[in-house]
Scaffold this motif. Structure first.
Motif, PDB file in Angstrom:
ATOM      1  N   VAL A 141      67.894  60.355   6.325  1.00  0.00           N
ATOM      2  CA  VAL A 141      67.465  59.399   5.612  1.00  0.00           C
ATOM      3  C   VAL A 141      66.646  58.640   6.936  1.00  0.00           C
ATOM      4  O   VAL A 141      67.453  58.191   7.633  1.00  0.00           O
ATOM      5  CB  VAL A 141      68.380  58.469   4.917  1.00  0.00           C
ATOM      6  N   PRO A 142      65.443  58.446   6.994  1.00  0.00           N
ATOM      7  CA  PRO A 142      64.716  57.684   8.127  1.00  0.00           C
ATOM      8  C   PRO A 142      64.853  56.189   7.883  1.00  0.00           C
ATOM      9  O   PRO A 142      65.343  55.913   6.874  1.00  0.00           O
ATOM     10  CB  PRO A 142      63.331  57.943   7.986  1.00  0.00           C
ATOM     11  N   ASP A 143      64.783  55.489   8.979  1.00  0.00           N
ATOM     12  CA  ASP A 143      64.654  53.979   8.841  1.00  0.00           C
ATOM     13  C   ASP A 143      63.153  53.590   8.159  1.00  0.00           C
ATOM     14  O   ASP A 143      62.198  53.510   8.668  1.00  0.00           O
ATOM     15  CB  ASP A 143      64.614  53.405  10.255  1.00  0.00           C
ATOM     16  N   TYR A 144      63.394  53.251   6.850  1.00  0.00           N
ATOM     17  CA  TYR A 144      61.984  53.199   6.178  1.00  0.00           C
ATOM     18  C   TYR A 144      61.241  51.774   6.590  1.00  0.00           C
ATOM     19  O   TYR A 144      60.209  51.858   6.610  1.00  0.00           O
ATOM     20  CB  TYR A 144      62.278  53.148   4.540  1.00  0.00           C
ATOM     21  N   GLU A 145      62.092  50.666   6.983  1.00  0.00           N
ATOM     22  CA  GLU A 145      61.501  49.695   7.300  1.00  0.00           C
ATOM     23  C   GLU A 145      60.765  49.700   8.779  1.00  0.00           C
ATOM     24  O   GLU A 145      59.653  49.157   8.855  1.00  0.00           O
ATOM     25  CB  GLU A 145      62.698  48.467   7.379  1.00  0.00           C
ATOM     26  N   ALA A 146      61.339  50.673   9.634  1.00  0.00           N
ATOM     27  CA  ALA A 146      60.624  50.909  10.750  1.00  0.00           C
ATOM     28  C   ALA A 146      59.336  51.591  10.639  1.00  0.00           C
ATOM     29  O   ALA A 146      58.356  51.670  11.435  1.00  0.00           O
ATOM     30  CB  ALA A 146      61.545  51.610  11.792  1.00  0.00           C
ATOM     31  N   ALA A 147      59.048  52.161   9.429  1.00  0.00           N
ATOM     32  CA  ALA A 147      57.878  52.899   9.125  1.00  0.00           C
ATOM     33  C   ALA A 147      56.663  51.751   8.777  1.00  0.00           C
ATOM     34  O   ALA A 147      55.590  52.325   8.812  1.00  0.00           O
ATOM     35  CB  ALA A 147      58.042  53.799   7.951  1.00  0.00           C
ATOM     36  N   LEU A 148      57.091  50.614   8.681  1.00  0.00           N
ATOM     37  CA  LEU A 148      56.166  49.538   8.310  1.00  0.00           C
ATOM     38  C   LEU A 148      55.495  48.952   9.754  1.00  0.00           C
ATOM     39  O   LEU A 148      55.527  48.070  10.125  1.00  0.00           O
ATOM     40  CB  LEU A 148      56.422  48.628   7.550  1.00  0.00           C
ATOM     41  N   THR A 149      54.530  49.823  10.195  1.00  0.00           N
ATOM     42  CA  THR A 149      53.961  49.479  11.555  1.00  0.00           C
ATOM     43  C   THR A 149      52.613  48.851  11.371  1.00  0.00           C
ATOM     44  O   THR A 149      52.099  48.139  12.508  1.00  0.00           O
ATOM     45  CB  THR A 149      53.529  50.832  12.272  1.00  0.00           C
ATOM     46  N   GLY A 150      52.072  48.758  10.223  1.00  0.00           N
ATOM     47  CA  GLY A 150      50.830  48.167   9.795  1.00  0.00           C
ATOM     48  C   GLY A 150      49.561  48.967  10.398  1.00  0.00           C
ATOM     49  O   GLY A 150      48.470  48.555  10.268  1.00  0.00           O
ATOM     50  N   ASP A 151      49.901  50.201  11.137  1.00  0.00           N
ATOM     51  CA  ASP A 151      48.960  50.943  11.663  1.00  0.00           C
ATOM     52  C   ASP A 151      48.643  52.201  10.830  1.00  0.00           C
ATOM     53  O   ASP A 151      49.437  53.094  10.767  1.00  0.00           O
ATOM     54  CB  ASP A 151      49.112  51.414  12.984  1.00  0.00           C
ATOM     55  N   ILE A 152      47.461  52.319   9.992  1.00  0.00           N
ATOM     56  CA  ILE A 152      46.728  53.215   9.405  1.00  0.00           C
ATOM     57  C   ILE A 152      45.695  53.893   9.794  1.00  0.00           C
ATOM     58  O   ILE A 152      45.236  54.556   8.976  1.00  0.00           O
ATOM     59  CB  ILE A 152      46.779  53.017   7.770  1.00  0.00           C
ATOM     60  N   ARG A 153      45.426  53.556  11.077  1.00  0.00           N
ATOM     61  CA  ARG A 153      44.119  54.159  11.575  1.00  0.00           C
ATOM     62  C   ARG A 153      44.107  55.690  11.370  1.00  0.00           C
ATOM     63  O   ARG A 153      45.181  56.410  12.007  1.00  0.00           O
ATOM     64  CB  ARG A 153      43.755  53.596  13.006  1.00  0.00           C
ATOM     65  N   GLY A 154      42.883  56.083  11.093  1.00  0.00           N
ATOM     66  CA  GLY A 154      43.002  57.716  10.964  1.00  0.00           C
ATOM     67  C   GLY A 154      43.445  58.330   9.662  1.00  0.00           C
ATOM     68  O   GLY A 154      43.543  59.456   9.542  1.00  0.00           O
ATOM     69  N   LEU A 155      44.252  57.398   9.026  1.00  0.00           N
ATOM     70  CA  LEU A 155      44.917  57.966   7.775  1.00  0.00           C
ATOM     71  C   LEU A 155      44.182  58.426   6.738  1.00  0.00           C
ATOM     72  O   LEU A 155      43.079  57.598   6.433  1.00  0.00           O
ATOM     73  CB  LEU A 155      45.950  57.140   7.234  1.00  0.00           C
ATOM     74  N   LYS A 156      44.071  59.696   6.281  1.00  0.00           N
ATOM     75  CA  LYS A 156      43.219  59.972   5.163  1.00  0.00           C
ATOM     76  C   LYS A 156      43.680  59.960   3.864  1.00  0.00           C
ATOM     77  O   LYS A 156      44.607  60.395   3.422  1.00  0.00           O
ATOM     78  CB  LYS A 156      43.047  61.676   5.466  1.00  0.00           C
TER      79      LYS A 156
END
Lengths: 95, 498
Positions: free
Chosen positions: B254-269
C-alpha cells in the motif's frame, strides 16, 4: 425476451420468494422490460471470446490449510431467530 | 490551503489531522462536535445507527495515546461514518434491509478493523439502498436518506444518490469528516457527485471485502468518501491492504497515497473516450467535461482522444452479472441463521418463501429474480455467459486505451441530484444513472469522482478520473489538480450546526 406470468412464478419458486398474483402481474411487466433491454447484448459478436473469470490479473497464492478461527458456537447462534441446544431450529422437515 | 475553519466539523479531514497533531484540538472536542452535528442532521436520515458512546470512548483512547506520544498516525482520533454494509462487531448491521432485522455481527469487517486500528473514531452506521442495490437511497428499508443540497428557490427534497447515499449525505452536511462507502457499479462515485463531495472506488482487490455484506462479489469494492481528494487519499491508506480472509484481495504494498499528491501532472496523457458523448447528455455536463480537460491541460497534461468501443454494452452486461451474483449471495437470507423469520405456513419451504417475501424490498426482489432467471438452465449461456464475454471485451477496451493514455476523464453521472420519487417507478431510468460508472467497475479499475461545478439549478456535478489497475496514485494526483482548478467552494443548503 419477454417472460410470461408462469415463468415469473417459476423463477420466484426457484428463488424461494413468495409472490402473490398481483405481484406476479407487475413483475411480469417489469422483468420483461429489463430483459428486453439487456437483449441488446445479442448485437455484439462474442464468438471466440473467453468469459471473464477474474477481473484483476494476479497470481493466486496458496496458503496452509489450517484452522484459524472456530469454537464460537455462541457467537454463531447469537443471531438465530430460534436455536436450541446448540442447533438452529427450523420447521419440521421429516415427519 | 484555505484558513482552518473555527468550527471543527467544517475542517477537512487533513486540517483536523493537523489540528490534532499540533494540539490545537483534542479528539474528544472534535468528536463531540461531530456527535452534535450527527444529531442536528437527523432530518437527513443519513445515519441508521448512531454510536455516540462508542465514539466518545474511542476519542478518549486516541487522546490518551497522543498524550503518551503513541499516536497511530493520520487517522488517530478522527471521527468518521461507516456505511451500514460493513459488519461492525456488536453494532447493529442492517444493509438497509428488513431481512437483517436485529443482526449484530459477532465479528468486524477487515476494512473497519483496519480503520479502528489506525485510531479512527466511529460516529455511526450510514443509510444505503437495500443491499447496496440502487442509485438514490430510496430502496432503504429505513427510509430514504436525503441530499443536503436543494435546487435554487425550490425546497423539495432531493436524493443523495446511491447506494452509499447516507455516507455522502453525512459528509456533505458536515456530519462526518469522511466515510466508508462501497461501489459495485457506481455506488461511491455517483452519490459523491450528487452531493458535491469526493469519492474513490479503488481497484478491485485493493481493499478487503471480508465482512462487507455481499452484493455482487466480482464487483464489490470498498472505498473512501470525503470532502477533498487529500482526505480520500488519507482514508484509503487506512482501508487498503491484503487480507488472508479475502481470496480476491491483492498482496501488493500500500503506497503513501497522500505523498502522490505532488500537483505535478506535466506530460500526463488524459484520455477522452468518444463513446461517453451519449445522446441527450445535458449541455452543462458536456461543457463541464470540456472545462475539466482544459484545467488538466493548463496544468501540463496532454489530451488524447480514445475509443472504448463496447461502452454501450456495459450497462446491460452489468445488469446480468450483478443480479446473477446477487441472487446467489442473497440465498443466505433464509430465516434460519440471522435476521427476520416469518413463520407463515408450516413447512421449511413456506418459511423461506414467507421470510424472503417479507424481508426483501421490491428492487432486491427484482434483481434476485432476474439473477435467478439468467442463471437458470437454458438461459445460462444466452445471458450469464454472454455477459461475462462482454465483460472481457470491455476490459480489453480499457487495456487498449491505456496504451495511449495514463488516465481517463469522463463525467461521473449523466445528471445532477433528482427529486425523491422522480425515478422510483422506472427501474431502467434509474439504472441509467450508472452509465458512466459501470464500465470501470466491470473492468475492476480505480475511479475517482471530484466535484467540479454546479448545474443551472445550483446542484453539484462531478467529473470522474479512471486509472489503470492499482494506479490510484495517478488518479488521486490528477484529481487533486482538477480539484484545485475547480475551486469548488459551494455549500449545501443544509450544513449541520449552522
Amino acid at each position: 425476451m419477454a417472460v410470461d406470468k408462469d415463468t415469473v412464478a417459476g423463477i420466484a419458486k426457484l428463488a424461494r420468494i413468495k409472490v402473490d398474483d398481483a405481484e406476479q402481474e407487475a413483475l411480469t411487466k417489469e422483468l420483461s422490460n429489463i430483459l428486453g433491454w439487456i437483449d441488446e447484448l445479442g448485437e455484439l459478436d462474442t464468438e471466440g471470446v473467453q468469459p471473464m473469470t477474474s477481473v484483476v490479473e494476479v497470481q493466486h497464492s496458496l496458503r496452509k490449510d489450517v484452522i484459524k478461527d472456530g469454537d464460537r458456537q455462541d457467537d454463531i447462534l447469537k443471531n438465530a431467530p430460534e436455536s436450541k441446544q446448540g442447533y438452529f431450529v427450523v420447521p419440521r422437515v421429516v415427519e | 490551503m484555505a484558513d482552518t475553519p473555527s468550527r471543527p466539523t467544517e475542517m477537512t479531514l487533513a486540517q483536523a489531522r493537523d489540528a490534532l497533531a499540533n494540539g490545537e484540538l483534542s479528539s474528544k472536542e472534535l468528536t463531540q462536535a461531530h456527535v452534535q452535528a450527527v444529531e442536528s442532521a437527523r432530518q437527513l436520515k443519513a445515519y441508521i445507527t448512531e454510536t455516540p458512546e462508542r465514539a466518545s470512548t474511542m476519542a478518549e483512547a486516541a487522546d490518551a495515546r497522543r498524550q503518551k506520544g503513541e499516536s497511530r498516525g493520520p487517522l488517530d482520533g478522527v471521527p468518521i461514518a461507516i456505511k451500514d454494509l460493513f459488519c461492525t462487531k456488536d453494532v447493529l448491521t442492517t444493509a438497509g434491509s428488513h431481512v437483517l432485522d436485529g443482526f449484530t455481527p459477532p465479528y468486524e469487517s477487515t476494512v473497519t478493523s483496519k480503520l479502528w486500528d489506525a485510531g479512527a473514531v466511529m460516529l455511526g452506521k450510514t443509510n444505503l439502498d437495500e443491499f447496496a442495490m440502487g442509485s438514490s437511497n430510496e430502496t432503504s428499508y429505513y427510509g430514504a436518506a436525503e441530499n443536503p443540497w436543494r435546487r435554487q428557490g425550490d425546497n423539495r427534497p432531493l436524493v443523495p444518490g446511491g447506494s452509499s447515499g447516507g455516507s455522502a449525505s453525512a459528509v456533505a452536511a458536515r456530519a462526518a469528516l469522511g466515510a466508508t462507502g462501497t461501489d459495485t457499479g457506481g455506488s461511491i462515485r455517483q452519490p459523491a457527485a450528487l452531493t458535491g463531495i469526493t469519492g474513490l472506488k479503488p481497484t478491485y482487490g485493493r481493499c478487503s471485502r471480508f465482512g462487507i455484506v455481499a452484493f455482487a462479489s466480482s464487483l464489490d469494492q470498498a472505498g473512501p468518501m470525503a470532502r477533498t481528494v487529500r482526505d480520500c487519499a488519507i482514508l484509503l491508506g487506512g482501508m487498503a491492504g491484503f487480507d488472508d480472509n479475502d481470496g480476491t484481495s491483492v498482496d501488493t504494498p500500500v503506497p503513501d497515497y497522500e505523498a502522490a499528491l505532488t500537483g505535478d501532472i506535466r506530460g500526463l496523457k488524459v484520455g477522452i473516450p468518444k463513446e461517453y458523448r451519449v445522446d441527450g447528455m445535458p449541455r452543462e455536463i458536456e461543457e463541464l467535461w470540456q472545462q475539466g480537460l482544459d484545467w488538466l491541460k493548463d496544468a501540463g497534461a496532454e489530451p488524447v482522444e480514445i475509443s472504448l468501443p463496447r461502452t454501450h454494452y456495459a450497462l446491460p452486461a452489468y445488469y446480468i452479472i450483478a443480479p446473477a451474483e446477487a441472487s446467489s449471495n442473497l440465498a443466505r437470507y433464509d430465516g434460519v441463521r440471522f435476521g427476520l423469520r416469518e413463520t407463515a405456513g408450516s413447512s421449511l419451504d413456506e418459511m423461506y418463501e414467507a421470510t424472503r417475501a417479507a424481508g426483501f424490498g421490491d428492487e432486491v426482489k427484482r434483481r434476485v429474480l432476474i439473477g435467478t432467471y439468467v442463471l437458470s438452465a437454458g438461459y445460462y449461456d444466452a445471458y450469464y455467459n454472454k455477459a461475462r464475454k462482454v465483460r472481457t471485451l470491455i476490459a480489453q477496451d480499457f487495456a487498449e486505451a491505456y496504451k495511449q493514455c495514463d488516465v481517463i476523464l469522463a463525467p461521473t453521472s449523466p445528471n445532477a441530484a433528482f427529486g425523491v420519487g422522480e425515478l422510483a417507478d422506472d427501474p431502467i431510468a434509474m439504472y441509467l444513472n450508472d452509465v458512466f460508472t459501470v464500465p470501470a467497475s466491470l473492468a475492476g479499475l480505480p475511479a475517482l469522482s471530484v466535484p467540479a461545478g454546479l448545474d443551472a439549478s445550483g446542484l453539484p456535478l462531478g467529473l470522474q478520473l479512471i486509472g489503470r489497475a492499482f494506479d490510484e496514485e495517478t488518479v488521486l494526483r490528477a484529481g487533486e489538480v482538477m480539484e484545485k482548478a475547480a475551486n469548488f467552494t459551494a455549500e449545501p443548503a443544509f450544513v449541520a450546526g449552522r
